[in-house]
Design a protein around this motif. Structure first.
Motif, PDB file in Angstrom:
ATOM      1  N   LEU A 138       0.830  -1.204   0.000  1.00  0.00           N
ATOM      2  CA  LEU A 138       0.000   0.000   0.000  1.00  0.00           C
ATOM      3  C   LEU A 138       0.862   1.251   0.000  1.00  0.00           C
ATOM      4  CD1 LEU A 138      -2.874   1.154   0.148  1.00  0.00           C
ATOM      5  CD2 LEU A 138      -2.662   1.087   2.644  1.00  0.00           C
ATOM      6  N   GLU A 139       1.898   1.260   0.826  1.00  0.00           N
ATOM      7  CA  GLU A 139       2.760   2.430   0.897  1.00  0.00           C
ATOM      8  C   GLU A 139       3.496   2.656  -0.427  1.00  0.00           C
ATOM      9  OE1 GLU A 139       3.064   4.841   3.249  1.00  0.00           O
ATOM     10  OE2 GLU A 139       1.240   3.814   3.906  1.00  0.00           O
ATOM     11  N   LYS A 140       3.912   1.580  -1.066  1.00  0.00           N
ATOM     12  CA  LYS A 140       4.603   1.712  -2.355  1.00  0.00           C
ATOM     13  C   LYS A 140       3.742   2.485  -3.349  1.00  0.00           C
ATOM     14  CE  LYS A 140       6.007  -1.017  -6.378  1.00  0.00           C
ATOM     15  NZ  LYS A 140       6.310  -2.380  -6.918  1.00  0.00           N
ATOM     16  N   TYR A 141       2.475   2.102  -3.456  1.00  0.00           N
ATOM     17  CA  TYR A 141       1.622   2.732  -4.466  1.00  0.00           C
ATOM     18  C   TYR A 141       1.065   4.076  -4.010  1.00  0.00           C
ATOM     19  CZ  TYR A 141       2.082  -1.389  -7.324  1.00  0.00           C
ATOM     20  OH  TYR A 141       2.601  -2.394  -8.106  1.00  0.00           O
ATOM     21  N   ARG A 142       1.011   4.308  -2.723  1.00  0.00           N
ATOM     22  CA  ARG A 142       0.652   5.649  -2.261  1.00  0.00           C
ATOM     23  C   ARG A 142       1.710   6.669  -2.654  1.00  0.00           C
ATOM     24  NH1 ARG A 142      -1.746   4.500   3.867  1.00  0.00           N
ATOM     25  NH2 ARG A 142      -3.940   4.274   3.239  1.00  0.00           N
ATOM     26  N   ASN A 143       2.934   6.196  -2.767  1.00  0.00           N
ATOM     27  CA  ASN A 143       4.049   7.086  -3.104  1.00  0.00           C
ATOM     28  C   ASN A 143       4.387   7.078  -4.590  1.00  0.00           C
ATOM     29  OD1 ASN A 143       4.561   7.944  -0.401  1.00  0.00           O
ATOM     30  ND2 ASN A 143       5.535   5.956   0.008  1.00  0.00           N
ATOM     31  N   LYS A 144       3.620   6.366  -5.380  1.00  0.00           N
ATOM     32  CA  LYS A 144       3.879   6.286  -6.814  1.00  0.00           C
ATOM     33  C   LYS A 144       2.923   7.226  -7.556  1.00  0.00           C
ATOM     34  CE  LYS A 144       4.018   3.065 -10.733  1.00  0.00           C
ATOM     35  NZ  LYS A 144       3.927   1.658 -11.189  1.00  0.00           N
ATOM     36  N   PRO A 145       3.402   7.937  -8.586  1.00  0.00           N
ATOM     37  CA  PRO A 145       2.501   8.798  -9.366  1.00  0.00           C
ATOM     38  C   PRO A 145       1.341   7.994  -9.934  1.00  0.00           C
ATOM     39  CG  PRO A 145       4.788   9.255  -9.903  1.00  0.00           C
ATOM     40  CD  PRO A 145       4.800   8.026  -9.044  1.00  0.00           C
ATOM     41  N   LYS A 146       0.151   8.534  -9.823  1.00  0.00           N
ATOM     42  CA  LYS A 146      -1.045   7.817 -10.242  1.00  0.00           C
ATOM     43  C   LYS A 146      -1.235   7.889 -11.749  1.00  0.00           C
ATOM     44  CE  LYS A 146      -3.621   8.253  -5.923  1.00  0.00           C
ATOM     45  NZ  LYS A 146      -2.448   8.634  -5.127  1.00  0.00           N
ATOM     46  N   GLY A 147      -1.877   6.855 -12.291  1.00  0.00           N
ATOM     47  CA  GLY A 147      -2.204   6.848 -13.703  1.00  0.00           C
ATOM     48  C   GLY A 147      -3.558   7.471 -13.962  1.00  0.00           C
ATOM     49  N   ALA A 148      -3.864   7.678 -15.226  1.00  0.00           N
ATOM     50  CA  ALA A 148      -5.168   8.242 -15.584  1.00  0.00           C
ATOM     51  C   ALA A 148      -6.274   7.211 -15.432  1.00  0.00           C
ATOM     52  CB  ALA A 148      -5.133   8.759 -17.019  1.00  0.00           C
TER      53      ALA A 148
END
Length: 470
Positions: free
Chosen positions: A230-240
Protein backbone atom coordinates in the motif's frame (compact mmCIF):
# COMPACT_ATOMS: atom_id res chain seq x y z
CA UNK A 1 -16.27 -26.48 -39.96
CA UNK A 2 -14.85 -29.66 -38.47
CA UNK A 3 -17.28 -31.29 -36.02
CA UNK A 4 -16.75 -33.56 -33.08
CA UNK A 5 -18.50 -36.90 -32.72
CA UNK A 6 -20.65 -37.87 -29.74
CA UNK A 7 -18.82 -40.24 -27.44
CA UNK A 8 -20.46 -43.62 -26.86
CA UNK A 9 -22.09 -44.25 -23.44
CA UNK A 10 -19.69 -47.15 -22.80
CA UNK A 11 -16.59 -45.09 -23.42
CA UNK A 12 -18.07 -42.26 -21.41
CA UNK A 13 -18.58 -44.60 -18.48
CA UNK A 14 -14.95 -45.63 -18.65
CA UNK A 15 -13.93 -41.99 -18.59
CA UNK A 16 -16.20 -41.25 -15.64
CA UNK A 17 -14.67 -44.12 -13.71
CA UNK A 18 -11.17 -42.88 -14.46
CA UNK A 19 -10.27 -45.97 -16.46
CA UNK A 20 -7.04 -46.16 -18.43
CA UNK A 21 -8.69 -48.41 -21.01
CA UNK A 22 -9.13 -47.82 -24.73
CA UNK A 23 -10.50 -44.34 -24.09
CA UNK A 24 -7.09 -43.30 -22.84
CA UNK A 25 -4.07 -42.49 -24.92
CA UNK A 26 -1.05 -44.22 -23.38
CA UNK A 27 1.70 -41.78 -22.40
CA UNK A 28 4.85 -42.55 -20.50
CA UNK A 29 4.99 -39.13 -18.87
CA UNK A 30 1.64 -37.31 -19.06
CA UNK A 31 1.92 -33.52 -18.77
CA UNK A 32 0.92 -31.53 -15.71
CA UNK A 33 -1.48 -28.60 -15.90
CA UNK A 34 -1.64 -25.54 -13.66
CA UNK A 35 -4.55 -23.20 -14.27
CA UNK A 36 -4.41 -19.82 -12.51
CA UNK A 37 -7.72 -17.96 -12.56
CA UNK A 38 -7.67 -14.35 -11.38
CA UNK A 39 -10.77 -12.39 -10.38
CA UNK A 40 -11.95 -9.11 -11.91
CA UNK A 41 -8.60 -8.46 -13.61
CA UNK A 42 -9.04 -6.30 -16.67
CA UNK A 43 -7.32 -6.80 -20.03
CA UNK A 44 -5.24 -3.66 -19.48
CA UNK A 45 -4.32 -4.48 -15.87
CA UNK A 46 -0.84 -5.90 -16.41
CA UNK A 47 2.45 -4.05 -16.74
CA UNK A 48 3.49 -6.03 -19.82
CA UNK A 49 0.27 -5.48 -21.77
CA UNK A 50 -1.73 -8.07 -23.66
CA UNK A 51 -1.19 -6.65 -27.14
CA UNK A 52 2.05 -4.97 -28.25
CA UNK A 53 0.13 -3.09 -30.96
CA UNK A 54 -1.63 -1.02 -28.28
CA UNK A 55 0.44 0.87 -25.73
CA UNK A 56 -2.70 1.35 -23.65
CA UNK A 57 -3.03 -2.41 -23.17
CA UNK A 58 -0.45 -1.88 -20.42
CA UNK A 59 -1.49 -0.46 -17.08
CA UNK A 60 -0.41 3.09 -16.35
CA UNK A 61 -0.02 2.30 -12.62
CA UNK A 62 -0.14 -1.41 -11.75
CA UNK A 63 2.96 -3.62 -11.63
CA UNK A 64 2.74 -7.37 -12.33
CA UNK A 65 6.32 -8.69 -12.63
CA UNK A 66 5.39 -12.37 -12.27
CA UNK A 67 2.62 -12.22 -14.86
CA UNK A 68 5.04 -10.34 -17.11
CA UNK A 69 7.58 -13.12 -16.60
CA UNK A 70 4.99 -15.76 -17.51
CA UNK A 71 4.19 -13.79 -20.66
CA UNK A 72 7.84 -13.49 -21.65
CA UNK A 73 8.29 -17.24 -21.19
CA UNK A 74 5.06 -18.20 -22.92
CA UNK A 75 2.37 -16.99 -25.32
CA UNK A 76 -0.06 -14.11 -24.92
CA UNK A 77 -3.46 -14.24 -26.61
CA UNK A 78 -4.51 -10.73 -27.57
CA UNK A 79 -8.13 -11.68 -28.32
CA UNK A 80 -8.97 -13.93 -25.38
CA UNK A 81 -12.43 -13.93 -23.86
CA UNK A 82 -13.87 -14.92 -20.53
CA UNK A 83 -17.07 -16.89 -21.13
CA UNK A 84 -19.10 -14.34 -19.18
CA UNK A 85 -18.97 -10.82 -17.76
CA UNK A 86 -19.38 -12.11 -14.20
CA UNK A 87 -17.66 -14.86 -12.29
CA UNK A 88 -19.98 -17.83 -11.70
CA UNK A 89 -21.02 -18.45 -15.34
CA UNK A 90 -17.37 -18.19 -16.37
CA UNK A 91 -16.24 -20.75 -13.80
CA UNK A 92 -18.93 -23.19 -14.88
CA UNK A 93 -18.10 -22.69 -18.54
CA UNK A 94 -14.39 -23.39 -18.14
CA UNK A 95 -14.98 -26.65 -16.26
CA UNK A 96 -17.59 -27.98 -18.68
CA UNK A 97 -16.34 -26.58 -22.00
CA UNK A 98 -19.73 -25.06 -22.78
CA UNK A 99 -21.02 -21.50 -23.13
CA UNK A 100 -23.06 -19.98 -20.31
CA UNK A 101 -26.00 -19.78 -22.71
CA UNK A 102 -25.95 -23.56 -23.13
CA UNK A 103 -25.29 -24.22 -19.45
CA UNK A 104 -28.21 -22.12 -18.30
CA UNK A 105 -28.42 -20.03 -15.17
CA UNK A 106 -31.20 -20.99 -12.77
CA UNK A 107 -31.41 -24.40 -14.44
CA UNK A 108 -27.68 -25.14 -14.20
CA UNK A 109 -27.73 -26.85 -10.76
CA UNK A 110 -30.35 -29.33 -11.93
CA UNK A 111 -28.89 -30.12 -15.35
CA UNK A 112 -25.21 -30.34 -14.43
CA UNK A 113 -25.08 -31.83 -10.96
CA UNK A 114 -23.67 -35.38 -11.16
CA UNK A 115 -26.69 -36.66 -9.25
CA UNK A 116 -29.00 -35.65 -12.08
CA UNK A 117 -26.74 -35.82 -15.14
CA UNK A 118 -23.56 -37.85 -14.82
CA UNK A 119 -22.69 -37.63 -18.52
CA UNK A 120 -21.30 -34.09 -18.36
CA UNK A 121 -17.57 -33.98 -19.04
CA UNK A 122 -15.31 -31.84 -16.82
CA UNK A 123 -11.59 -31.16 -16.98
CA UNK A 124 -10.62 -33.48 -14.07
CA UNK A 125 -12.85 -36.30 -15.32
CA UNK A 126 -11.41 -35.89 -18.80
CA UNK A 127 -7.83 -36.18 -17.58
CA UNK A 128 -8.55 -39.19 -15.39
CA UNK A 129 -10.12 -40.88 -18.37
CA UNK A 130 -6.97 -40.24 -20.38
CA UNK A 131 -4.72 -41.54 -17.60
CA UNK A 132 -6.04 -42.86 -14.28
CA UNK A 133 -2.89 -41.62 -12.50
CA UNK A 134 -3.99 -37.97 -12.76
CA UNK A 135 -4.74 -36.18 -9.52
CA UNK A 136 -6.71 -32.94 -9.44
CA UNK A 137 -7.01 -30.15 -6.89
CA UNK A 138 -8.87 -26.87 -6.68
CA UNK A 139 -7.88 -24.22 -4.16
CA UNK A 140 -9.47 -20.81 -3.75
CA UNK A 141 -12.73 -19.42 -5.06
CA UNK A 142 -15.10 -22.09 -6.45
CA UNK A 143 -18.38 -20.13 -6.66
CA UNK A 144 -20.51 -22.24 -9.02
CA UNK A 145 -23.51 -21.24 -6.88
CA UNK A 146 -25.13 -24.60 -7.43
CA UNK A 147 -24.47 -26.65 -4.27
CA UNK A 148 -21.91 -28.58 -6.31
CA UNK A 149 -18.56 -29.29 -4.68
CA UNK A 150 -15.24 -29.68 -6.51
CA UNK A 151 -15.15 -33.35 -5.53
CA UNK A 152 -18.49 -33.82 -7.31
CA UNK A 153 -16.75 -32.90 -10.58
CA UNK A 154 -13.63 -35.02 -10.28
CA UNK A 155 -11.30 -33.08 -8.00
CA UNK A 156 -9.44 -35.04 -5.33
CA UNK A 157 -8.71 -32.09 -3.05
CA UNK A 158 -10.27 -28.66 -2.61
CA UNK A 159 -11.24 -25.85 -0.27
CA UNK A 160 -14.89 -26.79 -0.70
CA UNK A 161 -17.83 -24.79 -2.04
CA UNK A 162 -16.14 -21.42 -1.49
CA UNK A 163 -17.51 -18.06 -2.59
CA UNK A 164 -16.50 -14.41 -2.44
CA UNK A 165 -17.04 -14.19 1.31
CA UNK A 166 -14.40 -16.85 1.95
CA UNK A 167 -11.76 -14.46 0.61
CA UNK A 168 -13.05 -11.40 2.44
CA UNK A 169 -12.05 -10.03 5.81
CA UNK A 170 -15.21 -7.99 6.17
CA UNK A 171 -17.47 -6.59 3.47
CA UNK A 172 -20.22 -4.13 4.25
CA UNK A 173 -22.20 -3.13 1.20
CA UNK A 174 -22.16 0.53 2.14
CA UNK A 175 -18.36 0.87 2.04
CA UNK A 176 -16.94 -2.18 0.27
CA UNK A 177 -15.59 -0.06 -2.60
CA UNK A 178 -13.70 2.26 -0.25
CA UNK A 179 -12.61 0.16 2.74
CA UNK A 180 -9.01 -1.12 2.79
CA UNK A 181 -7.74 -3.96 4.99
CA UNK A 182 -4.09 -4.57 5.78
CA UNK A 183 -3.08 -8.23 6.13
CA UNK A 184 -0.13 -10.53 5.53
CA UNK A 185 -2.31 -12.84 3.43
CA UNK A 186 -4.27 -10.50 1.14
CA UNK A 187 -7.33 -12.22 -0.37
CA UNK A 188 -5.87 -15.56 0.81
CA UNK A 189 -3.46 -15.49 -2.14
CA UNK A 190 -0.53 -16.77 -0.09
CA UNK A 191 -2.43 -19.56 1.66
CA UNK A 192 -4.07 -20.68 -1.58
CA UNK A 193 -0.64 -20.84 -3.16
CA UNK A 194 0.90 -22.72 -0.23
CA UNK A 195 -1.76 -25.42 -0.52
CA UNK A 196 -1.20 -25.60 -4.26
CA UNK A 197 2.56 -25.95 -3.87
CA UNK A 198 2.10 -28.65 -1.24
CA UNK A 199 -0.18 -30.53 -3.65
CA UNK A 200 2.40 -30.23 -6.43
CA UNK A 201 5.22 -31.49 -4.23
CA UNK A 202 3.23 -34.54 -3.15
CA UNK A 203 2.18 -35.48 -6.66
CA UNK A 204 5.72 -35.12 -8.01
CA UNK A 205 7.11 -37.27 -5.19
CA UNK A 206 4.52 -39.96 -5.94
CA UNK A 207 5.02 -39.79 -9.70
CA UNK A 208 1.46 -38.63 -10.41
CA UNK A 209 0.58 -36.23 -13.22
CA UNK A 210 -1.69 -33.50 -11.94
CA UNK A 211 -4.18 -30.76 -12.71
CA UNK A 212 -4.01 -27.88 -10.24
CA UNK A 213 -6.44 -24.96 -10.36
CA UNK A 214 -5.64 -21.91 -8.26
CA UNK A 215 -8.69 -19.65 -8.31
CA UNK A 216 -7.77 -16.36 -6.67
CA UNK A 217 -10.15 -14.14 -4.75
CA UNK A 218 -8.08 -11.16 -5.91
CA UNK A 219 -8.66 -8.67 -7.34
CA UNK A 220 -12.28 -8.67 -6.21
CA UNK A 221 -13.46 -6.37 -3.43
CA UNK A 222 -13.05 -6.12 -0.50
CA UNK A 223 -9.63 -4.55 -1.00
CA UNK A 224 -6.85 -6.21 0.96
CA UNK A 225 -3.12 -5.62 0.70
CA UNK A 226 0.13 -5.72 2.62
CA UNK A 227 1.14 -2.52 4.36
CA UNK A 228 4.37 -2.27 2.35
CA UNK A 229 2.48 -2.71 -0.91
CA UNK A 230 0.00 0.00 0.00
CA UNK A 231 2.76 2.43 0.90
CA UNK A 232 4.60 1.71 -2.35
CA UNK A 233 1.62 2.73 -4.47
CA UNK A 234 0.65 5.65 -2.26
CA UNK A 235 4.05 7.09 -3.10
CA UNK A 236 3.88 6.29 -6.81
CA UNK A 237 2.50 8.80 -9.37
CA UNK A 238 -1.05 7.82 -10.24
CA UNK A 239 -2.20 6.85 -13.70
CA UNK A 240 -5.17 8.24 -15.58
CA UNK A 241 -6.97 4.88 -15.69
CA UNK A 242 -5.47 3.07 -12.70
CA UNK A 243 -4.85 5.11 -9.59
CA UNK A 244 -6.10 3.21 -6.54
CA UNK A 245 -3.13 2.27 -4.30
CA UNK A 246 -5.01 -0.46 -2.44
CA UNK A 247 -6.15 -2.14 -5.66
CA UNK A 248 -2.62 -1.92 -7.07
CA UNK A 249 -1.19 -3.43 -3.89
CA UNK A 250 -3.77 -6.23 -3.91
CA UNK A 251 -2.87 -7.07 -7.51
CA UNK A 252 0.89 -7.08 -6.89
CA UNK A 253 0.48 -9.18 -3.74
CA UNK A 254 -1.37 -11.79 -5.80
CA UNK A 255 1.19 -11.48 -8.58
CA UNK A 256 3.97 -12.31 -6.10
CA UNK A 257 2.35 -15.68 -5.34
CA UNK A 258 2.18 -16.45 -9.06
CA UNK A 259 5.94 -16.03 -9.09
CA UNK A 260 6.16 -18.56 -6.27
CA UNK A 261 4.33 -21.09 -8.42
CA UNK A 262 6.66 -20.47 -11.36
CA UNK A 263 9.69 -20.89 -9.10
CA UNK A 264 8.33 -24.13 -7.62
CA UNK A 265 7.70 -25.64 -11.05
CA UNK A 266 11.33 -24.93 -11.87
CA UNK A 267 12.73 -26.27 -8.60
CA UNK A 268 10.69 -29.46 -8.87
CA UNK A 269 12.23 -30.10 -12.28
CA UNK A 270 8.86 -30.33 -14.05
CA UNK A 271 8.96 -27.17 -16.18
CA UNK A 272 9.61 -29.19 -19.32
CA UNK A 273 6.41 -31.16 -18.83
CA UNK A 274 4.03 -28.63 -17.28
CA UNK A 275 1.55 -26.27 -18.95
CA UNK A 276 0.66 -23.12 -17.02
CA UNK A 277 -2.47 -21.23 -18.06
CA UNK A 278 -3.45 -17.86 -16.66
CA UNK A 279 -6.66 -15.97 -17.34
CA UNK A 280 -9.18 -13.71 -15.60
CA UNK A 281 -12.80 -14.65 -14.96
CA UNK A 282 -14.09 -11.36 -16.40
CA UNK A 283 -13.02 -7.79 -16.96
CA UNK A 284 -12.40 -5.28 -14.22
CA UNK A 285 -15.04 -2.97 -12.80
CA UNK A 286 -15.21 0.14 -14.96
CA UNK A 287 -14.85 2.68 -12.14
CA UNK A 288 -14.38 2.69 -8.36
CA UNK A 289 -17.08 2.66 -7.15
CA UNK A 290 -18.84 1.12 -10.17
CA UNK A 291 -21.48 2.90 -12.17
CA UNK A 292 -25.22 2.18 -11.70
CA UNK A 293 -26.47 -0.63 -13.93
CA UNK A 294 -27.73 1.20 -16.99
CA UNK A 295 -24.92 3.76 -16.95
CA UNK A 296 -22.48 0.91 -17.55
CA UNK A 297 -23.88 0.62 -21.09
CA UNK A 298 -23.40 4.28 -22.00
CA UNK A 299 -20.98 5.44 -24.70
CA UNK A 300 -17.43 6.13 -23.43
CA UNK A 301 -17.73 9.77 -24.54
CA UNK A 302 -20.36 10.19 -21.82
CA UNK A 303 -17.74 10.14 -19.09
CA UNK A 304 -15.29 12.86 -18.14
CA UNK A 305 -12.53 10.39 -17.26
CA UNK A 306 -11.13 7.27 -18.89
CA UNK A 307 -12.66 4.03 -17.65
CA UNK A 308 -10.42 1.46 -15.98
CA UNK A 309 -10.53 -1.00 -18.89
CA UNK A 310 -9.66 1.57 -21.55
CA UNK A 311 -8.86 1.24 -24.42
CA UNK A 312 -11.72 -1.26 -24.13
CA UNK A 313 -15.29 -0.14 -23.51
CA UNK A 314 -17.17 -0.59 -20.21
CA UNK A 315 -16.30 -3.41 -17.83
CA UNK A 316 -17.58 -6.20 -15.62
CA UNK A 317 -21.30 -6.95 -15.94
CA UNK A 318 -21.44 -5.98 -19.65
CA UNK A 319 -20.64 -7.77 -22.90
CA UNK A 320 -18.66 -4.88 -24.30
CA UNK A 321 -14.98 -5.78 -24.66
CA UNK A 322 -14.09 -4.38 -21.25
CA UNK A 323 -16.35 -6.94 -19.62
CA UNK A 324 -15.18 -10.07 -21.41
CA UNK A 325 -11.77 -9.57 -23.09
CA UNK A 326 -9.21 -10.63 -20.48
CA UNK A 327 -5.54 -11.45 -19.91
CA UNK A 328 -4.72 -14.93 -21.20
CA UNK A 329 -1.25 -16.49 -21.16
CA UNK A 330 -0.03 -20.05 -21.70
CA UNK A 331 3.45 -21.39 -20.98
CA UNK A 332 4.65 -24.94 -21.52
CA UNK A 333 6.55 -27.47 -23.63
CA UNK A 334 6.66 -26.60 -27.33
CA UNK A 335 5.51 -23.00 -26.78
CA UNK A 336 7.98 -20.44 -28.05
CA UNK A 337 8.84 -17.79 -25.48
CA UNK A 338 7.49 -14.29 -25.94
CA UNK A 339 5.02 -15.09 -28.71
CA UNK A 340 1.62 -13.56 -29.38
CA UNK A 341 -1.48 -14.99 -31.01
CA UNK A 342 -4.31 -12.88 -32.39
CA UNK A 343 -6.64 -15.86 -32.83
CA UNK A 344 -9.83 -15.42 -30.75
CA UNK A 345 -10.09 -17.95 -27.93
CA UNK A 346 -12.64 -18.40 -25.17
CA UNK A 347 -12.63 -20.00 -21.75
CA UNK A 348 -14.67 -22.92 -23.06
CA UNK A 349 -11.73 -23.81 -25.34
CA UNK A 350 -9.56 -24.80 -22.37
CA UNK A 351 -11.08 -28.25 -21.86
CA UNK A 352 -10.63 -29.41 -25.50
CA UNK A 353 -7.12 -27.94 -25.54
CA UNK A 354 -6.10 -29.79 -22.40
CA UNK A 355 -7.48 -32.98 -23.94
CA UNK A 356 -5.17 -32.66 -26.94
CA UNK A 357 -2.15 -31.60 -24.89
CA UNK A 358 -2.69 -34.60 -22.60
CA UNK A 359 -2.56 -36.93 -25.60
CA UNK A 360 -6.22 -37.70 -26.24
CA UNK A 361 -6.87 -38.65 -29.87
CA UNK A 362 -10.54 -39.65 -29.78
CA UNK A 363 -13.76 -37.73 -30.26
CA UNK A 364 -15.09 -35.34 -27.64
CA UNK A 365 -18.81 -34.92 -26.89
CA UNK A 366 -20.88 -33.08 -29.48
CA UNK A 367 -22.36 -30.78 -26.84
CA UNK A 368 -19.03 -29.04 -26.20
CA UNK A 369 -18.80 -25.48 -27.55
CA UNK A 370 -15.03 -25.24 -27.30
CA UNK A 371 -12.28 -26.22 -29.68
CA UNK A 372 -8.60 -26.88 -29.16
CA UNK A 373 -5.98 -24.16 -29.54
CA UNK A 374 -3.17 -26.68 -28.92
CA UNK A 375 -2.00 -26.34 -32.52
CA UNK A 376 -1.66 -22.59 -32.09
CA UNK A 377 0.52 -23.12 -29.04
CA UNK A 378 2.86 -25.31 -31.06
CA UNK A 379 2.89 -23.00 -34.11
CA UNK A 380 4.13 -19.72 -32.65
CA UNK A 381 0.62 -18.33 -32.36
CA UNK A 382 -0.54 -19.10 -35.87
CA UNK A 383 -3.54 -21.19 -36.85
CA UNK A 384 -7.20 -21.31 -35.93
CA UNK A 385 -9.49 -22.95 -33.41
CA UNK A 386 -11.89 -25.38 -35.03
CA UNK A 387 -15.19 -25.43 -33.18
CA UNK A 388 -18.63 -26.75 -33.93
CA UNK A 389 -19.58 -23.14 -34.71
CA UNK A 390 -17.20 -20.61 -36.25
CA UNK A 391 -18.33 -17.84 -33.90
CA UNK A 392 -18.26 -17.00 -30.19
CA UNK A 393 -21.51 -16.43 -28.28
CA UNK A 394 -21.93 -14.64 -24.96
CA UNK A 395 -25.02 -14.04 -22.86
CA UNK A 396 -25.53 -11.80 -19.85
CA UNK A 397 -28.13 -13.20 -17.49
CA UNK A 398 -29.72 -10.07 -16.02
CA UNK A 399 -33.32 -9.12 -15.45
CA UNK A 400 -32.39 -5.45 -15.65
CA UNK A 401 -30.49 -5.37 -18.94
CA UNK A 402 -30.30 -8.83 -20.57
CA UNK A 403 -28.10 -8.81 -23.65
CA UNK A 404 -26.22 -11.25 -25.85
CA UNK A 405 -23.23 -10.93 -28.16
CA UNK A 406 -21.78 -12.83 -31.10
CA UNK A 407 -18.28 -12.44 -32.53
CA UNK A 408 -17.51 -13.83 -35.97
CA UNK A 409 -14.38 -12.85 -37.82
CA UNK A 410 -13.80 -9.13 -37.50
CA UNK A 411 -17.35 -8.21 -36.49
CA UNK A 412 -19.17 -8.21 -33.17
CA UNK A 413 -22.92 -7.96 -32.71
CA UNK A 414 -24.66 -7.06 -29.45
CA UNK A 415 -28.42 -7.56 -29.03
CA UNK A 416 -30.28 -5.87 -26.17
CA UNK A 417 -33.36 -7.96 -25.55
CA UNK A 418 -35.68 -5.51 -23.81
CA UNK A 419 -35.32 -2.84 -26.48
CA UNK A 420 -34.52 -5.04 -29.48
CA UNK A 421 -31.59 -2.77 -30.26
CA UNK A 422 -28.71 -4.20 -32.31
CA UNK A 423 -25.19 -2.78 -32.29
CA UNK A 424 -22.46 -3.79 -34.73
CA UNK A 425 -18.74 -3.13 -34.32
CA UNK A 426 -15.66 -3.79 -36.44
CA UNK A 427 -13.17 -4.75 -33.74
CA UNK A 428 -9.87 -4.48 -35.68
CA UNK A 429 -10.49 -0.80 -36.38
CA UNK A 430 -12.67 0.01 -33.37
CA UNK A 431 -11.26 -1.75 -30.32
CA UNK A 432 -13.15 0.62 -28.05
CA UNK A 433 -16.54 -0.09 -29.67
CA UNK A 434 -17.27 3.59 -30.15
CA UNK A 435 -18.70 3.48 -33.71
CA UNK A 436 -21.91 1.51 -34.09
CA UNK A 437 -22.13 0.34 -37.73
CA UNK A 438 -25.72 -0.90 -37.62
CA UNK A 439 -27.12 1.97 -39.69
CA UNK A 440 -24.58 1.52 -42.48
CA UNK A 441 -24.17 -2.27 -42.38
CA UNK A 442 -27.66 -3.40 -41.41
CA UNK A 443 -27.49 -6.55 -43.52
CA UNK A 444 -24.33 -7.69 -41.74
CA UNK A 445 -25.86 -7.02 -38.35
CA UNK A 446 -28.99 -8.98 -39.21
CA UNK A 447 -26.91 -11.85 -40.58
CA UNK A 448 -25.07 -12.15 -37.26
CA UNK A 449 -28.28 -11.66 -35.31
CA UNK A 450 -29.85 -14.59 -37.18
CA UNK A 451 -26.92 -16.81 -36.15
CA UNK A 452 -27.13 -15.61 -32.57
CA UNK A 453 -30.83 -16.31 -32.27
CA UNK A 454 -30.50 -19.68 -33.99
CA UNK A 455 -27.75 -20.72 -31.59
CA UNK A 456 -29.73 -19.72 -28.51
CA UNK A 457 -32.82 -21.53 -29.77
CA UNK A 458 -30.76 -24.66 -30.40
CA UNK A 459 -28.84 -24.89 -27.13
CA UNK A 460 -31.34 -23.39 -24.68
CA UNK A 461 -34.92 -23.11 -26.05
CA UNK A 462 -36.30 -22.02 -22.66
CA UNK A 463 -33.84 -19.14 -22.48
CA UNK A 464 -34.64 -18.08 -26.04
CA UNK A 465 -38.34 -18.15 -25.28
CA UNK A 466 -37.84 -15.97 -22.23
CA UNK A 467 -35.69 -13.47 -24.10
CA UNK A 468 -38.27 -13.04 -26.84
CA UNK A 469 -40.96 -12.45 -24.24
CA UNK A 470 -39.43 -9.15 -23.14
Amino acid sequence: MKKTRLISPFLWLLCTLGSSSSFAQERTVPPNFIFILTDDQGWSSTSIGMDDRFVASKSDFFETPSIDRLAREGMRFTNAYAPAAICSPTRRSILFGQTPARLGDETFPDTHHPRSNSSQLTIPVLLKGIDSRYKAAHFGKWDLRAEIFPEDLGFDESDGDTRNAHGNLMTAKDNKWEAVFLTNDPKRSSSITRRGINFMERQVSHGNPFYLQLSHYATHVDMQTREASLEKYRNKPKGARHNNPAWAGMLEDMDYTIGQVLDKVTSLGIAGNTYIILMADNGSVELLPPLPSLQKLQHPDTFDQPLRNAPLRAGKWTLYEGGIRVPFIVKGPGIKSGTLSHEPVGGWDILPTIAILAGYTGFLPEYLDGGSFAGILQSEGRGEVLRKNDFLVFHRYSEGYPHSALIQGEFKLIRFWKTGKLELFHLPTDLGETSDLYATQTAKAEELDYKLVAYLQEVNPELAKKLFSY
